[in-house]
Design an enzyme around this catalytic site. Structure first.
Site, mmCIF file in Angstrom:
data_model
loop_
_atom_site.group_PDB
_atom_site.id
_atom_site.type_symbol
_atom_site.label_atom_id
_atom_site.label_comp_id
_atom_site.label_asym_id
_atom_site.label_seq_id
_atom_site.Cartn_x
_atom_site.Cartn_y
_atom_site.Cartn_z
ATOM 1 N N ARG A 104 0.843 -1.190 0.000
ATOM 2 C CA ARG A 104 0.000 0.000 0.000
ATOM 3 C C ARG A 104 0.884 1.248 0.000
ATOM 4 O O ARG A 104 1.726 1.407 0.896
ATOM 5 C CB ARG A 104 -0.873 -0.019 1.251
ATOM 6 C CG ARG A 104 -1.943 1.065 1.221
ATOM 7 C CD ARG A 104 -2.562 1.214 2.577
ATOM 8 N NE ARG A 104 -3.454 0.109 2.872
ATOM 9 C CZ ARG A 104 -4.691 0.276 3.355
ATOM 10 N NH1 ARG A 104 -5.156 1.475 3.570
ATOM 11 N NH2 ARG A 104 -5.427 -0.756 3.628
ATOM 12 N N THR A 108 -0.787 7.632 -1.194
ATOM 13 C CA THR A 108 -2.092 7.509 -1.870
ATOM 14 C C THR A 108 -2.986 6.451 -1.211
ATOM 15 O O THR A 108 -4.187 6.411 -1.456
ATOM 16 C CB THR A 108 -1.909 7.100 -3.348
ATOM 17 O OG1 THR A 108 -1.341 5.785 -3.373
ATOM 18 C CG2 THR A 108 -1.010 8.054 -4.101
ATOM 19 N N ASP A 200 -4.992 -11.030 12.059
ATOM 20 C CA ASP A 200 -4.143 -10.878 10.876
ATOM 21 C C ASP A 200 -3.793 -12.264 10.330
ATOM 22 O O ASP A 200 -3.022 -13.006 10.945
ATOM 23 C CB ASP A 200 -2.867 -10.108 11.239
ATOM 24 C CG ASP A 200 -2.057 -9.779 9.995
ATOM 25 O OD1 ASP A 200 -1.708 -10.726 9.228
ATOM 26 O OD2 ASP A 200 -1.777 -8.598 9.759
ATOM 27 N N ASP A 203 0.027 -12.989 9.661
ATOM 28 C CA ASP A 203 0.791 -13.190 10.895
ATOM 29 C C ASP A 203 0.465 -14.533 11.532
ATOM 30 O O ASP A 203 1.343 -15.223 12.056
ATOM 31 C CB ASP A 203 0.501 -12.061 11.889
ATOM 32 C CG ASP A 203 1.303 -10.806 11.562
ATOM 33 O OD1 ASP A 203 2.250 -10.893 10.762
ATOM 34 O OD2 ASP A 203 0.978 -9.734 12.111
HETATM 35 N N1 URA Z 1 -6.242 -8.650 6.756
HETATM 36 C C1 URA Z 1 -6.212 -9.569 7.734
HETATM 37 O O1 URA Z 1 -5.322 -10.399 7.786
HETATM 38 N N2 URA Z 1 -7.211 -9.563 8.648
HETATM 39 C C2 URA Z 1 -8.210 -8.671 8.629
HETATM 40 O O2 URA Z 1 -9.093 -8.721 9.485
HETATM 41 C C3 URA Z 1 -8.218 -7.711 7.593
HETATM 42 C C4 URA Z 1 -7.216 -7.721 6.664
#
Ligand code: URA
Length: 209
Positions: A104, A108, A200, A203
């Site tokens: 990202r 922007t 996530d 992760d």
């Molecule tokens: N990416 C993720 O890994 N989890 C989320 O909740 C949103 C984006």
């Protein structure tokens, strides 16, 4: 408008609930992402066309059905999408695998390509773009656009957990791309996480923080 399909097979829902639990460790999480990816694609591919060929069993000649039509390619969006690839390849070992990496832009806030490697015969293949989470939809939208820019004509998006914001973004930008989820959650929170979600995904798959 494209289709939104929530693949709510009981096996998938059961595995997804374990995946959501914050106490599920990386090893189990990784195994579950792989299994759910495979089960979802098993359901999603039930509309693949078949053709009849002549074969000979040990007993007699007969006609039998085999897959026809376009060959498949799986394209994980890096990094979390990688977690879904092995399960899908167990089901479709002949599928080719492309990779798309996006970051990202801090100014922007738009996704920018940093890696894209696809099979050569892009126009001939049916693509499954995979990413566990469909959150804002920005990465999925950009990855699909990248594939289209390189000539892809048949694309489906396969995610484990999505939210209305992400689905809307993809369906508005790509009304020809069907979206498949194992669950459609409530919303995005202020930090861009899906609620209730599973945290996530990258992760948790790779054991990073
Ligand atoms: N990416 C993720 O890994 N989890 C989320 O909740 C949103 C984006």
């Amino acid at each position: 408008m494209s289709k939104l399909v929530v693949v709510d097979h009981p096996m998938i829902q059961h595995k997804l609930s374990i995946l959501r639990d914050k106490n599920t460790g990386s090893r189990e999480f990784r195994a579950l992402v792989k299994e759910i990816g495979m089960l979802m694609v098993y359901e999603i591919t039930r509309d693949l066309p078949l053709e009849e060929i002549e074969i000979e069993t040990p007993v007699t000649k007969t006609r039998a059905k085999v897959l026809a039509g376009k060959k498949l390619a799986v394209v994980p969006i890096l990094r979390a999408g990688l977690g879904m690839v092995d399960g899908i390849l167990e089901l479709i070992p002949a599928a080719k695998v492309g990779h798309i990496g996006l970051y990202r832009d801090p100014e922007t806030l738009k996704p920018v390509e940093y890696f894209c490697k696809l099979p050569q015969d892009v126009e001939e293949r049916e693509f499954l773009v995979v990413d566990p989470m469909l959150a804002t939809g920005g990465s999925a939208e950009a990855a699909i656009q990248l594939l289209k820019d390189r000539g892809a004509k048949n694309i489906r998006l396969v995610c484990l957990v999505g939210c209305p914001e992400g689905v809307k973004m993809v369906q508005e930008a790509h009304p020809d791309v069907d979206v498949y989820l194992a669950a459609l959650d409530e919303k995005l929170n202020d930090h861009g996480y899906i609620v209730p979600g599973l945290g996530d995904a990258g992760d948790r798959i790779f054991g990073t923080k």
